[in-house]
Design an enzyme around this catalytic site. Structure first.
Site, PDB file in Angstrom:
ATOM      1  N   CYS A 131       0.812  -1.216   0.000  1.00  0.00           N
ATOM      2  CA  CYS A 131       0.000   0.000   0.000  1.00  0.00           C
ATOM      3  C   CYS A 131       0.849   1.272   0.000  1.00  0.00           C
ATOM      4  O   CYS A 131       2.066   1.247   0.148  1.00  0.00           O
ATOM      5  CB  CYS A 131      -0.933   0.001   1.204  1.00  0.00           C
ATOM      6  SG  CYS A 131      -0.073   0.106   2.793  1.00  0.00           S
ATOM      7  N   ALA A 173       3.108   1.811   2.930  1.00  0.00           N
ATOM      8  CA  ALA A 173       4.344   1.032   2.824  1.00  0.00           C
ATOM      9  C   ALA A 173       5.357   1.751   1.940  1.00  0.00           C
ATOM     10  O   ALA A 173       6.559   1.758   2.229  1.00  0.00           O
ATOM     11  CB  ALA A 173       4.057  -0.364   2.278  1.00  0.00           C
ATOM     12  N   ARG A 233      12.537  -4.109   6.379  1.00  0.00           N
ATOM     13  CA  ARG A 233      13.072  -3.841   5.045  1.00  0.00           C
ATOM     14  C   ARG A 233      14.599  -3.923   4.946  1.00  0.00           C
ATOM     15  O   ARG A 233      15.171  -3.754   3.900  1.00  0.00           O
ATOM     16  CB  ARG A 233      12.554  -2.508   4.518  1.00  0.00           C
ATOM     17  CG  ARG A 233      11.165  -2.657   3.900  1.00  0.00           C
ATOM     18  CD  ARG A 233      10.705  -1.408   3.205  1.00  0.00           C
ATOM     19  NE  ARG A 233      11.710  -0.852   2.325  1.00  0.00           N
ATOM     20  CZ  ARG A 233      11.945  -1.263   1.073  1.00  0.00           C
ATOM     21  NH1 ARG A 233      11.244  -2.235   0.574  1.00  0.00           N
ATOM     22  NH2 ARG A 233      12.874  -0.695   0.353  1.00  0.00           N
ATOM     23  N   HIS A 255       5.448   6.806  -2.460  1.00  0.00           N
ATOM     24  CA  HIS A 255       6.736   7.408  -2.821  1.00  0.00           C
ATOM     25  C   HIS A 255       6.542   8.892  -3.123  1.00  0.00           C
ATOM     26  O   HIS A 255       7.286   9.743  -2.661  1.00  0.00           O
ATOM     27  CB  HIS A 255       7.329   6.758  -4.081  1.00  0.00           C
ATOM     28  CG  HIS A 255       7.493   5.274  -3.993  1.00  0.00           C
ATOM     29  ND1 HIS A 255       7.364   4.453  -5.080  1.00  0.00           N
ATOM     30  CD2 HIS A 255       7.779   4.469  -2.936  1.00  0.00           C
ATOM     31  CE1 HIS A 255       7.585   3.201  -4.710  1.00  0.00           C
ATOM     32  NE2 HIS A 255       7.823   3.189  -3.422  1.00  0.00           N
TER      33      HIS A 255
END
Ligand code: SF4
Ligand code: SF4
Lengths: 460, 544
Positions: free
Chosen positions: B62, B65, B96, B195
């Site tokens: 999503c 994330a 991550r 992003h």
């Protein structure tokens, strides 16, 4: 230092959780659903939750974890997720052909207020659910409870949707194993077998999340409780429910719905809890305890008495889920260890009460915190103030273990950096022996590493 | 070595991939699956950055994330506070693998911590702003960080909490830089929207806060879209140091708040992962005049090429000579290992379905091993990442992308400085150094291979059945599905906890890793030996 900002001085917090000791309901529901044969779990919400839950379960089990999602976009979040779910149901049955879809909600669909039964009914009238296939659901908003209650809700859904009274009572016993490893489920089934008890275990993730490498991928592997068996649970003579939060809701529902009485027990971690399970089986089924089980218990006793000197008085800090935590604390005390700091993020007044009762006989009062702001940050602070010899908990504890140079035993969920938990149980007498082995290895390895040259021991 | 590509009829492949789908799904997926044609034929355009189909098992995550996990996650000294129920924060806690190296033992590093408001029903009903403010106060008192980022999860947008207003208010109250991200998971269609939101807020709230020009080198760069998975950034640091290049800031591997604040003083932006960071590159170009070009440090040849580009940009002969000497020296060791590993890997097939740039970049490493990437695709990229930025004018913004704020950026009146003259830029362009450009993945793929956007679980299985690749690359969710099929699977998000794979040493690591994976003996023993026996065979009688 990895946790360099954790101060020794403890200040009361009411709003910020730091390094949580719980996670959210849907992942528990997803895990429970995987314990039905031929089931595809479905996350009704945005796709991120599903991706996160699958990733975390995959890291813990190192197995395929299949699940679908309604993939909400902004539109669905405003207008509701009906169209998404109906479409998802159609696509899933067409492409993956499971026997059953188990839908759980997420914070998003719960906040919107989607009515799952109504949407599933719509899918049914639209002809999207093929004959003989099922869609069940559980409500799992994560702004309440934790992954443990999410598991409990999905297990209850299995009863709500399937259990029925058909041919009259059968000499069969339902076993609800609780939110434990597939290996633990296997072990409880084996114990029932040894006790000559016919049982239906639900859910049952053994064979699914600890499957073999065969060179073939099966989306729906062997294993899991069958839908037929789930229906038959209503005809069983009684239910043994292990773990209050993860198993009692289903057991109670089965009692109400199909008049199947239940006995609530702790998850059999340690000999005391296992003794209670064995005797409950004995009482229910009227069978005698076979020599094979006496042998197992005797070996466990032998191991403890042989090595008691290394366990006695050792101080332990632990974090785990309530249903495990309670018997684990009892077990540690029973072998002479001192569980001095205990946290679990899963809320529950009764958990706290039982933990306090269990630890009431200790030399000094244990630090116990349950629910809101009961997190690993606090646990670490307690440890800084009052050091311990051993940590027991999930992989996240290893940051504390490293900073404070404390031995650690990995236990609970999630374990992201070691294998074994899905294959080797920690329940029952044999599982208890494994736990003791892990605890001793951790303590004795540290002793070997840290003792001065002159007192380095060959024989221990 | 057998190579299945030769024997496959590509028309059949697509049919096979789509045949199980309901017609509507098949029509949509059809546009996201494209056969790469030879250079003189026209390859069809690919559909990307469109909604995931409900019920079709996807790799995607999503917006939250993409924002909190990908772009902001690797920065060590900003407290990342998740505003929402516990799960979102829990799952993005350390998973991550971004490595980080604070300067000293007392420097701020919150990467190992997970901060969450752990929203309860009460807040869902009555609003969560009060708890959020209290949480910020508690963090401030407890840790006194220099900055706090607030990340919104799905319910936050719906219940109407204004995280930006809270950020402003608490910023004033505490005197530290606090900013919010409206990165609710349902925004956009994948991590990609996150992003963009992260780029916007970094630009608005941090970039440009500190004008001091630090360091002594003439060559001052930023590296954009590098996240220091498995220590990639440390290998790149080694290279930059050897070449006397000052890395002012990385967005965001091994990064710190102060580096972001100072990043506009660099003279060049290198863009590694175009998808996740191109917005910042463009905005820094417009506001501060910093040129950017695309580079790739995955693959030894690609690394050498990228270094030469930097040399060309800064121009002076000494610097370029230094770079050449360095490359020559590094390539000696690389070549030794490469040749040895290539002999064992050559001719085998690979597939890469991952992320927003790695599906492109890692093809370089496979090429160096003599392996062909027969299928590749991104999880959350856009058409420009497949076909190049030249298609940008033709991409229609749909409802899902229009929801993401586009900042209007203007030249900074005092600080805009174009770095190089128009003439010089033209000259460099004529020599093949193109600015503000990305060619995309597809033009580097071979005739007869496949580009598949947002590949589904079903298509993954089919592609493997059809081509039987020697190695398949994707993420953790796909890992064991693929391996159960008897195919080694390499995670290219987390690198399977290995790495680094960037730069020259990274290439060496990767060659060895792929050799290990595809040539290990264990795959030969999966089947039990008795299964290979005939059904009935004579019973052995022990002699008495
Ligand atoms: S939104 Fe809710 S369900 Fe989704 S990951 Fe976060 S806490 Fe879990
Ligand atoms: S709730 Fe929303 S923000 Fe959180 S993981 Fe799920 S999709 Fe992402």
């Amino acid at each position: 230092m990895l946790l360099r900002h954790t101060p020794k001085e403890i200040k009361e917090r009411t709003a910020i959780t730091i390094n949580p000791a719980k996670t959210c309901q849907p992942i528990g529901a997803m895990y429970a659903s995987l314990g039905i044969h031929g089931c595809l779990p479905h996350s009704h919400g945005s796709q991120g939750c599903c991706a996160y839950h699958r990733s975390t379960l995959t890291r813990h089990y190192k197995e395929p974890v299949m699940a679908a999602t309604s993939s909400f976009t902004e539109g669905a979040s405003v207008f509701g997720g009906q169209a998404n779910l109906v479409q998802a149901i159609n696509n899933i049955f067409t492409v993956y052909n499971p026997d059953i879809i188990a839908v759980h909600t997420t914070c998003l669909s719960e906040t919107i207020g989607d009515d799952i039964p109504q949407i599933v009914a719509k899918a049914m009238t639209d002809g999207k659910i093929p004959d003989g296939k099922y869609v069940i659901h559980a409500n799992t908003p994560s702004y309440a409870g934790s992954h443990v209650t999410g598991f409990g809700s999905m297990v209850k859904a299995m009863v709500d949707y399937f259990s029925e009274n058909t041919a009259g009572k059968r000499e069969v016993y339902n076993l609800i194993p609780g939110y434990v490893e597939p290996s633990d489920m296997e072990e409880v089934k084996r114990l029932a077998n040894e006790m000559k008890i016919d049982s239906i275990m639900f859910p049952d993730t053994s064979g699914i999340l600890n499957g073999p490498q065969t060179g073939r991928f099966e989306m729906f592997p062997e294993g899991g409780v069958s839908i037929n068996d789930l229906k038959l649970t209503g005809d069983s003579a009684a239910t043994i429910a292990l773990g209050k939060l993860s198993s009692e809701p289903a057991a109670r529902a089965l009692d109400t719905k199909c008049k199947v009485p239940y006995k609530l027990l702790d998850i059999p971690i340690g000999f005391l809890a296992t003794d209670r399970l064995i005797m409950a089986m004995q009482d229910l089924a009227g069978t005698t305890v076979p020599y094979s089980i006496e042998l197992e218990r005797g070996r466990m006793m032998d191991m403890i008495t042989d090595m008691q000197q290394y366990l006695h008085g050792k101080r332990v800090a632990l974090s785990a889920d309530p249903d495990q935590l309670i018997p684990l604390v009892e077990f540690l005390i029973s072998i002479g260890m001192d569980p001095v700091h205990i946290v679990t993020g899963t809320p529950g007044k009764k958990t706290e009460k039982r933990l306090r009762e269990l630890t009431s006989g200790m030399k000094s009062e244990a630090n116990i915190k349950v629910g809101a702001n009961a997190d690993l940050f606090l646990l670490h602070q307690w440890i800084k103030n009052d050091p311990v010899d051993l940590l027991i908990g999930n992989t996240y504890l290893k940051y504390i273990a490293r900073d404070e140079d404390i031995s650690m035993v990995r236990f609970g969920f999630p374990i992201l950096d070691r294998v074994g938990h899905s294959y080797f149980p920690t329940v029952g007498y044999r599982g208890g022996m494994r736990l003791i082995e892990m605890i001793l290895n951790a303590l004795l390895d540290a002793k070997d590493r840290k003792s001065p040259d002159e007192s380095f021991e060959l024989v221990m | 070595m057998t190579n299945n590509k030769e024997n496959i009829n590509s028309a059949e492949v697509k049919k096979e991939l789509l045949k199980q789908y309901p017609p509507k799904v098949a029509r949509k997926r059809d546009k996201q699956i494209v056969l790469i044609k030879s250079k003189n034929e026209k390859t069809e355009e690919i559909q990307a950055n469109v909604r995931t189909i409900p019920g079709i098992i996807t790799q995607r995550g999503c917006c939250y994330a993409g924002c909190k996990g990908v772009v902001l996650g690797p920065t060590r000294d900003i407290v990342n506070l998740t505003h929402g129920p516990i799960g979102c924060g829990f799952y993005s806690w350390l998973t991550r693998r971004n490595q980080t190296m604070p300067d000293g033992p007392d420097d701020e590093n919150y990467m190992t911590y997970c901060f969450s408001t752990d929203m309860q029903e009460e807040e869902i009903i009555f609003g969560g702003e009060k708890k959020l403010k209290k949480a910020i106060e508690e963090i401030h008192e407890l840790l006194n960080p220099k900055a706090i980022g607030i990340f919104s999860t799905c319910p936050v947008g719906l219940i109407g909490d204004d995280v930006h207003a809270v950020a402003r208010e608490m910023s004033e109250k505490t005197g530290i830089n606090i900013f919010g991200f409206s990165c609710e998971g349902y925004k956009g269609v994948s991590q990609s929207s996150g992003h963009h939101i992260a780029n916007n807020q970094l630009f608005k709230h941090i970039v440009g806060l500190d004008d001091t020009v630090k360091g002594s080198s003439k060559y001052r760069i930023n590296l954009l879209g590098e996240y220091n998975i498995g220590g990639d950034a440390f290998e790149l640091d080694r290279i930059f140091k050897a070449l006397d290049i000052d890395l002012v800031s990385t967005f965001s591997g091994n990064s710190s708040y102060d580096q972001f604040a100072n990043s506009h003083t660099a003279d060049l932006n290198l863009v590694m992962c175009h998808r996740s960071i191109n917005y910042l590159a463009d905005m820094m170009k417009i506001k501060f005049g910093i040129p950017w070009f695309k580079i790739n440090f995955i693959g030894a040849e690609a690394t050498a090429k990228s270094l030469r580009k930097i040399g060309k940009y800064f121009g002076d002969a000494d610097f370029r000579k230094k770079i050449e000497d360095f490359i020559k020296k590094e390539m000696e060791e690389v070549e030794k290992v490469r040749v040895e590993m290539e002999a064992k890997c050559r001719g085998r097939l690979a597939m890469i379905f991952v992320g927003g740039s790695r599906a492109h970049h890692y093809q370089e490493l496979f090429k160096e091993l003599g392996m062909e990437t027969v299928g590749a695709g991104y999880e959350f990229a856009h058409r420009d990442d497949y076909e190049g930025r030249r298609v940008l004018p033709n991409i229609q913004a749909d409802a899902d992308s229009r929801n993401i704020e586009e900042l209007t950026i203007e030249k900074d009146p005092g600080r805009y400085n174009p770095r190089i003259t128009d003439e010089k830029m033209k000259m460099l362009e004529s020599e093949g150094l193109t600015f503000s450009e990305y060619e995309g993945m597809m033009q580097e793929m071979t005739n007869g291979s496949w580009a598949i956007d947002d590949i589904s679980q079903y298509e993954t299985e089919k592609m493997i059945e059809l081509y039987k690749p020697a190695v398949f690359c994707a993420g953790i969710k796909e890992k064991y599905i693929v391996q159960k099929m008897g195919i080694p699977m390499k995670q290219l998000h987390s690198y399977d906890y290995g790495g680094p794979y960037a730069g020259f040493n990274g290439a060496i690591n990767f060659y060895r890793e792929i050799d290990r994976m595809i040539n290990t003996e264990i795959w030969k023993h999966i089947e039990a030996p008795w299964k290979k026996r005939p059904e009935l065979h004579a019973k052995y009688v022990f002699a008495s």
